[in-house]
Design a protein around this motif. Sequence first.
Motif, PDB file in Angstrom:
ATOM      1  N   MET A 164       0.831  -1.205   0.000  1.00  8.27           N
ATOM      2  CA  MET A 164       0.000   0.000   0.000  1.00  8.27           C
ATOM      3  C   MET A 164       0.864   1.252   0.000  1.00  8.27           C
ATOM      4  N   MET A 165       1.900   1.278   0.844  1.00  6.62           N
ATOM      5  CA  MET A 165       2.759   2.451   0.890  1.00  6.62           C
ATOM      6  C   MET A 165       3.471   2.660  -0.436  1.00  6.62           C
ATOM      7  N   THR A 166       3.929   1.548  -1.087  1.00  7.49           N
ATOM      8  CA  THR A 166       4.583   1.660  -2.391  1.00  7.49           C
ATOM      9  C   THR A 166       3.619   2.223  -3.420  1.00  7.49           C
ATOM     10  N   GLU A 167       2.375   1.771  -3.393  1.00  3.67           N
ATOM     11  CA  GLU A 167       1.357   2.272  -4.312  1.00  3.67           C
ATOM     12  C   GLU A 167       1.125   3.753  -4.104  1.00  3.67           C
ATOM     13  N   LEU A 168       1.024   4.169  -2.858  1.00  2.00           N
ATOM     14  CA  LEU A 168       0.819   5.579  -2.552  1.00  2.00           C
ATOM     15  C   LEU A 168       1.960   6.430  -3.080  1.00  2.00           C
ATOM     16  N   THR A 169       3.191   5.978  -2.860  1.00  2.00           N
ATOM     17  CA  THR A 169       4.356   6.758  -3.257  1.00  2.00           C
ATOM     18  C   THR A 169       4.503   6.791  -4.768  1.00  2.00           C
ATOM     19  N   ASN A 170       4.353   5.638  -5.443  1.00  2.00           N
ATOM     20  CA  ASN A 170       4.536   5.581  -6.881  1.00  2.00           C
ATOM     21  C   ASN A 170       3.523   6.434  -7.620  1.00  2.00           C
ATOM     22  N   GLY A 171       2.316   6.487  -7.120  1.00  3.74           N
ATOM     23  CA  GLY A 171       1.289   7.294  -7.773  1.00  3.74           C
ATOM     24  C   GLY A 171       1.591   8.772  -7.735  1.00  3.74           C
ATOM     25  N   HIS A 172       2.514   9.200  -6.886  1.00  5.01           N
ATOM     26  CA  HIS A 172       2.875  10.605  -6.761  1.00  5.01           C
ATOM     27  C   HIS A 172       4.117  10.977  -7.560  1.00  5.01           C
ATOM     28  N   THR A 173       4.576  10.102  -8.472  1.00  6.73           N
ATOM     29  CA  THR A 173       5.713  10.432  -9.320  1.00  6.73           C
ATOM     30  C   THR A 173       5.361  11.643 -10.173  1.00  6.73           C
ATOM     31  N   ALA A 174       6.170  12.694 -10.094  1.00  3.88           N
ATOM     32  CA  ALA A 174       5.873  13.945 -10.792  1.00  3.88           C
ATOM     33  C   ALA A 174       5.988  13.785 -12.296  1.00  3.88           C
ATOM     34  N   VAL A 175       5.073  14.437 -13.035  1.00  5.63           N
ATOM     35  CA  VAL A 175       5.054  14.400 -14.494  1.00  5.63           C
ATOM     36  C   VAL A 175       4.904  15.830 -15.003  1.00  5.63           C
ATOM     37  N   SER A 176       5.625  16.150 -16.075  1.00  3.29           N
ATOM     38  CA  SER A 176       5.608  17.491 -16.661  1.00  3.29           C
ATOM     39  C   SER A 176       5.073  17.439 -18.076  1.00  3.29           C
ATOM     40  N   ASN A 177       4.482  18.523 -18.558  1.00  2.00           N
ATOM     41  CA  ASN A 177       4.058  18.594 -19.955  1.00  2.00           C
ATOM     42  C   ASN A 177       5.177  19.082 -20.856  1.00  2.00           C
ATOM     43  N   GLU A 178       6.330  19.387 -20.269  1.00  2.00           N
ATOM     44  CA  GLU A 178       7.464  19.851 -21.051  1.00  2.00           C
ATOM     45  C   GLU A 178       8.410  18.696 -21.351  1.00  2.00           C
ATOM     46  N   ASP A 179       9.346  18.906 -22.264  1.00  2.00           N
ATOM     47  CA  ASP A 179      10.198  17.827 -22.743  1.00  2.00           C
ATOM     48  C   ASP A 179      11.040  17.203 -21.638  1.00  2.00           C
ATOM     49  N   GLU A 180      11.521  18.035 -20.719  1.00  2.00           N
ATOM     50  CA  GLU A 180      12.389  17.528 -19.667  1.00  2.00           C
ATOM     51  C   GLU A 180      11.745  17.759 -18.317  1.00  2.00           C
ATOM     52  N   ASP A 181      11.424  16.679 -17.607  1.00  2.00           N
ATOM     53  CA  ASP A 181      10.835  16.798 -16.280  1.00  2.00           C
ATOM     54  C   ASP A 181      11.826  17.452 -15.335  1.00  2.00           C
ATOM     55  N   GLU A 182      11.306  18.290 -14.433  1.00  2.47           N
ATOM     56  CA  GLU A 182      12.183  18.889 -13.442  1.00  2.47           C
ATOM     57  C   GLU A 182      12.650  17.836 -12.449  1.00  2.47           C
ATOM     58  N   ARG A 183      13.758  18.057 -11.829  1.00  2.00           N
ATOM     59  CA  ARG A 183      14.306  17.110 -10.881  1.00  2.00           C
ATOM     60  C   ARG A 183      13.515  17.141  -9.584  1.00  2.00           C
ATOM     61  N   ARG A 184      13.313  15.985  -9.003  1.00  2.00           N
ATOM     62  CA  ARG A 184      12.593  15.874  -7.753  1.00  2.00           C
ATOM     63  C   ARG A 184      13.583  15.800  -6.613  1.00  2.00           C
ATOM     64  N   THR A 185      13.244  16.449  -5.518  1.00  2.50           N
ATOM     65  CA  THR A 185      14.095  16.452  -4.341  1.00  2.50           C
ATOM     66  C   THR A 185      13.300  15.931  -3.162  1.00  2.50           C
ATOM     67  N   GLU A 186      13.796  14.930  -2.486  1.00  2.00           N
ATOM     68  CA  GLU A 186      13.129  14.432  -1.300  1.00  2.00           C
ATOM     69  C   GLU A 186      13.371  15.395  -0.151  1.00  2.00           C
ATOM     70  N   VAL A 187      12.303  15.781   0.514  1.00  2.00           N
ATOM     71  CA  VAL A 187      12.388  16.803   1.550  1.00  2.00           C
ATOM     72  C   VAL A 187      11.788  16.267   2.832  1.00  2.00           C
ATOM     73  N   GLY A 188      12.405  16.582   3.945  1.00  2.00           N
ATOM     74  CA  GLY A 188      11.934  16.050   5.209  1.00  2.00           C
ATOM     75  C   GLY A 188      11.066  17.000   6.005  1.00  2.00           C
ATOM     76  N   GLU A 189      11.129  18.316   5.724  1.00  2.00           N
ATOM     77  CA  GLU A 189      10.365  19.272   6.506  1.00  2.00           C
ATOM     78  C   GLU A 189       8.871  19.093   6.260  1.00  2.00           C
ATOM     79  N   PRO A 190       8.053  19.134   7.320  1.00  2.00           N
ATOM     80  CA  PRO A 190       6.630  18.881   7.136  1.00  2.00           C
ATOM     81  C   PRO A 190       5.805  20.119   6.797  1.00  2.00           C
ATOM     82  N   VAL A 191       6.387  21.320   6.878  1.00  2.00           N
ATOM     83  CA  VAL A 191       5.609  22.535   6.667  1.00  2.00           C
ATOM     84  C   VAL A 191       6.411  23.522   5.825  1.00  2.00           C
ATOM     85  N   SER A 192       5.763  24.091   4.808  1.00  2.00           N
ATOM     86  CA  SER A 192       6.341  25.178   4.025  1.00  2.00           C
ATOM     87  C   SER A 192       5.628  26.456   4.437  1.00  2.00           C
TER      88      SER A 192
END
Length: 314
Positions: free
Chosen positions: A1-29
């Motif tokens: 279940m956790m793998t399914e939750l995480t994989n479904g959140h893989t970022a996708v872009s409409n541009e040719d090159e997807d932006e890089r994803r950064t794993e972040v630990g802070e819980p609040v922006s």
Amino acid sequence: MMTELTNGHTAVSNEDEDERRTEVGEPVSEPPEEGSASGTPAMTADGAETVDGVARRAELASVDIEWNVPDTSNLHDIGEASFGTPPPLAETVHGPDDRVQITTTSVYPWRVHASLLITAADNSMWIGTGWFNGPHTLITAGHVVYIKNSGVPGRDGWVKSITVMPGRNGSTLPYGTVISRSFRSVSGWINNGDENYDYGAILLNSELGNTVGWFGFGVYSDSDLQSSTANISGYPGDKPSGTQWYASRRIASVNSRKVFYDVDTAGGQSGSAVYRIINGQRYAVAIHAYGGAITNSGTRIVSPVYNNLLNWKK
């Protein structure tokens, strides 16, 4: 279940090159420093906005910019493009309509919300709502930026463009318009049309968010959310064209992916922030996306959602 939750959140872009994803630990922006004028509370005792008599910082409210206002009076909610004609509005306005019109849209926090004019791939036009989470980024529903299963040839896929109108008040555009053709969503929505992953982003070439401000966002526990008030403001299609409406009520329930609330909304508010107020600051906890017979709901900001929102903000 956790793998399914995480994989479904893989970022996708409409541009040719997807932006890089950064794993972040802070819980609040955090949002920028904003708030009420001295001595004026920014919220009621139960965590709702003080709409009447508010005296928030309005140093940009006198800006008078002349722009051509697009005609959105006969356009439908972008949700209809993916989900078809909705049931009667009574399913999203539960009982008496508690929404209040916001007319001081050029002051914070109302100017953070933007009316959206969406042009789909087949050139059909729709309405929606978005909100700034940073200087050049707005957050919205996934179905605002990517249409699924419309059944109309040439309509599905990334939308062609979105005209962003922050703080719109009918025929008044205090911050003009800006057109975006750069969008983000996640694989769970793009590939599967799964409502549990229904969120996305609109990226601007300008840093308009430095002018209008933005909301913070965070990951909160079930118990914390269930004791919080959900605030929602946006641009519903059942009200005069381009007018902003606000309502609030205690969060009814949550699950691992969604937040449920009996806050009145209508088609056109897809993408609105579901936010709470903490010490006078606004923090989004979900992205409004769906109506219901008893409660409406939004995509919950859990850790994978938070990480994407923070990355898209950069």
